[in-house]
Design a protein around this motif. Sequence first.
Motif, PDB file in Angstrom:
ATOM      1  N   VAL A  50      -3.337  52.799 -23.856  1.00  0.00           N
ATOM      2  CA  VAL A  50      -4.765  52.959 -23.509  1.00  0.00           C
ATOM      3  C   VAL A  50      -5.719  51.828 -23.715  1.00  0.00           C
ATOM      4  CG1 VAL A  50      -6.713  54.262 -24.320  1.00  0.00           C
ATOM      5  CG2 VAL A  50      -4.692  55.640 -24.034  1.00  0.00           C
ATOM      6  N   VAL A  51      -5.412  51.250 -24.829  1.00  0.00           N
ATOM      7  CA  VAL A  51      -6.429  50.159 -25.022  1.00  0.00           C
ATOM      8  C   VAL A  51      -6.428  48.849 -24.275  1.00  0.00           C
ATOM      9  CG1 VAL A  51      -6.889  48.159 -26.758  1.00  0.00           C
ATOM     10  CG2 VAL A  51      -6.741  50.486 -27.601  1.00  0.00           C
ATOM     11  N   LEU A  52      -5.112  48.537 -23.675  1.00  0.00           N
ATOM     12  CA  LEU A  52      -5.167  47.386 -23.060  1.00  0.00           C
ATOM     13  C   LEU A  52      -5.580  47.603 -21.478  1.00  0.00           C
ATOM     14  CD1 LEU A  52      -1.854  46.091 -24.559  1.00  0.00           C
ATOM     15  CD2 LEU A  52      -4.235  45.481 -24.889  1.00  0.00           C
ATOM     16  N   PRO A  53      -5.166  48.666 -20.730  1.00  0.00           N
ATOM     17  CA  PRO A  53      -5.809  48.971 -19.531  1.00  0.00           C
ATOM     18  C   PRO A  53      -7.548  49.084 -19.350  1.00  0.00           C
ATOM     19  CG  PRO A  53      -3.986  50.070 -19.755  1.00  0.00           C
ATOM     20  CD  PRO A  53      -4.067  49.781 -20.980  1.00  0.00           C
ATOM     21  N   ALA A  54      -7.944  49.757 -20.623  1.00  0.00           N
ATOM     22  CA  ALA A  54      -9.122  49.814 -20.803  1.00  0.00           C
ATOM     23  C   ALA A  54     -10.071  48.573 -20.779  1.00  0.00           C
ATOM     24  CB  ALA A  54      -9.491  50.643 -22.003  1.00  0.00           C
ATOM     25  N   ILE A  55      -9.455  47.656 -21.655  1.00  0.00           N
ATOM     26  CA  ILE A  55     -10.299  46.453 -22.025  1.00  0.00           C
ATOM     27  C   ILE A  55     -10.095  45.471 -20.739  1.00  0.00           C
ATOM     28  CG2 ILE A  55      -8.408  45.054 -23.037  1.00  0.00           C
ATOM     29  CD1 ILE A  55     -11.908  44.771 -24.110  1.00  0.00           C
ATOM     30  N   GLY A  58     -17.880  51.350 -13.337  1.00  0.00           N
ATOM     31  CA  GLY A  58     -16.461  50.722 -13.702  1.00  0.00           C
ATOM     32  C   GLY A  58     -15.403  51.806 -13.846  1.00  0.00           C
ATOM     33  N   ALA A  59     -15.925  52.890 -14.488  1.00  0.00           N
ATOM     34  CA  ALA A  59     -14.753  54.196 -14.329  1.00  0.00           C
ATOM     35  C   ALA A  59     -14.322  54.619 -12.913  1.00  0.00           C
ATOM     36  CB  ALA A  59     -15.554  55.308 -15.248  1.00  0.00           C
ATOM     37  N   ARG A  60     -15.152  54.686 -12.241  1.00  0.00           N
ATOM     38  CA  ARG A  60     -14.964  54.895 -10.903  1.00  0.00           C
ATOM     39  C   ARG A  60     -13.724  54.072 -10.195  1.00  0.00           C
ATOM     40  NH1 ARG A  60     -16.253  53.639  -5.846  1.00  0.00           N
ATOM     41  NH2 ARG A  60     -17.804  52.300  -6.448  1.00  0.00           N
ATOM     42  N   ASN A  76     -12.735  57.411 -20.131  1.00  0.00           N
ATOM     43  CA  ASN A  76     -13.746  57.645 -21.041  1.00  0.00           C
ATOM     44  C   ASN A  76     -14.235  56.652 -21.852  1.00  0.00           C
ATOM     45  OD1 ASN A  76     -15.300  59.772 -22.486  1.00  0.00           O
ATOM     46  ND2 ASN A  76     -13.854  59.345 -24.386  1.00  0.00           N
ATOM     47  N   ILE A  77     -13.238  55.712 -22.445  1.00  0.00           N
ATOM     48  CA  ILE A  77     -13.706  54.432 -22.968  1.00  0.00           C
ATOM     49  C   ILE A  77     -14.595  53.570 -22.219  1.00  0.00           C
ATOM     50  CG2 ILE A  77     -12.822  52.103 -24.053  1.00  0.00           C
ATOM     51  CD1 ILE A  77     -10.479  53.702 -25.108  1.00  0.00           C
ATOM     52  N   VAL A 129     -11.659  48.651 -28.389  1.00  0.00           N
ATOM     53  CA  VAL A 129     -12.251  48.072 -27.089  1.00  0.00           C
ATOM     54  C   VAL A 129     -13.373  47.574 -27.258  1.00  0.00           C
ATOM     55  CG1 VAL A 129     -12.895  48.556 -24.822  1.00  0.00           C
ATOM     56  CG2 VAL A 129     -10.746  49.340 -25.562  1.00  0.00           C
ATOM     57  N   LYS A 130     -14.350  48.266 -27.958  1.00  0.00           N
ATOM     58  CA  LYS A 130     -15.688  48.096 -28.359  1.00  0.00           C
ATOM     59  C   LYS A 130     -15.591  46.865 -29.060  1.00  0.00           C
ATOM     60  CE  LYS A 130     -17.914  52.470 -28.269  1.00  0.00           C
ATOM     61  NZ  LYS A 130     -19.139  52.142 -27.360  1.00  0.00           N
ATOM     62  N   ASP A 131     -14.827  46.508 -30.021  1.00  0.00           N
ATOM     63  CA  ASP A 131     -14.962  45.230 -31.044  1.00  0.00           C
ATOM     64  C   ASP A 131     -14.375  44.180 -30.224  1.00  0.00           C
ATOM     65  OD1 ASP A 131     -15.623  47.028 -33.024  1.00  0.00           O
ATOM     66  OD2 ASP A 131     -14.144  46.857 -34.139  1.00  0.00           O
TER      67      ASP A 131
END
Length: 229
Positions: A77-82, A118-120, A141-142, A160-162
């Motif tokens: 989840v983290v890596l695609p999100a960032i 970005g989410a789209r 959602n992230i 991701v935020k950090d």
Amino acid sequence: MTKLQPAANYSGLDATAVAAGIEPDPAGVIALEPMLAGIWELAAPYLTVRDNDAHTLYAFGLARALLDAHPEADAAVVLPAIMLHDIGWSQVPPGDVLAAIAPGGGRPDLVLLHEKEGARLAADILAKCRYDRTRIPAILNIIDGHDSRREAVSIEDAIVKDSDKTWRLSPHGIDTVMDWFGLDRGQALRLCSQRVHGHLFTAEAQAMARALSALESVTLWPQRQRLLG
């Protein structure tokens, strides 16, 4: 430009022999997995705004480091999100992008727009890559809230935020912010420090950020500047 080749060999030792004794995969050195490399290729055209392409790669590196400290977090989840978090800036008028985040002002509406867009766009990219459908909702959602949402809704969101914020204090981050707003290095360091410290969720990112601020502070000391002269 980061130096990739040596300017000298002061030791006089054979460089090939020295290199032969170096481990191929020591701890902390990372690579980009094929699936994520594929996501990057689709994301990169959307990341040409305000040096977001390089920012994304460095933030990705920070996220990988934070994942090592948080095995409970889902890296898938983290890596695609960032990787995808800032592709939505491509949908904001170029002349408004920096105004959206300018000190002393800003355009919260445009920050929200880049998150929504970005989410789209991320949903389309992940579908094209045939990414794990069970993880896509958490990724989106992230992305849709990574700047505007003040709290972290999960450890993945926190990482991701950090990673996104801590990049600002990296050498590349300071260089970039200087040119965004016409600031000298000391001004950019102080601006980034006030926007990062006190706004991070994980203890590891807080330590990273403090270390980066300290190193940049030393760079500006007259004692260090004399050595560069």
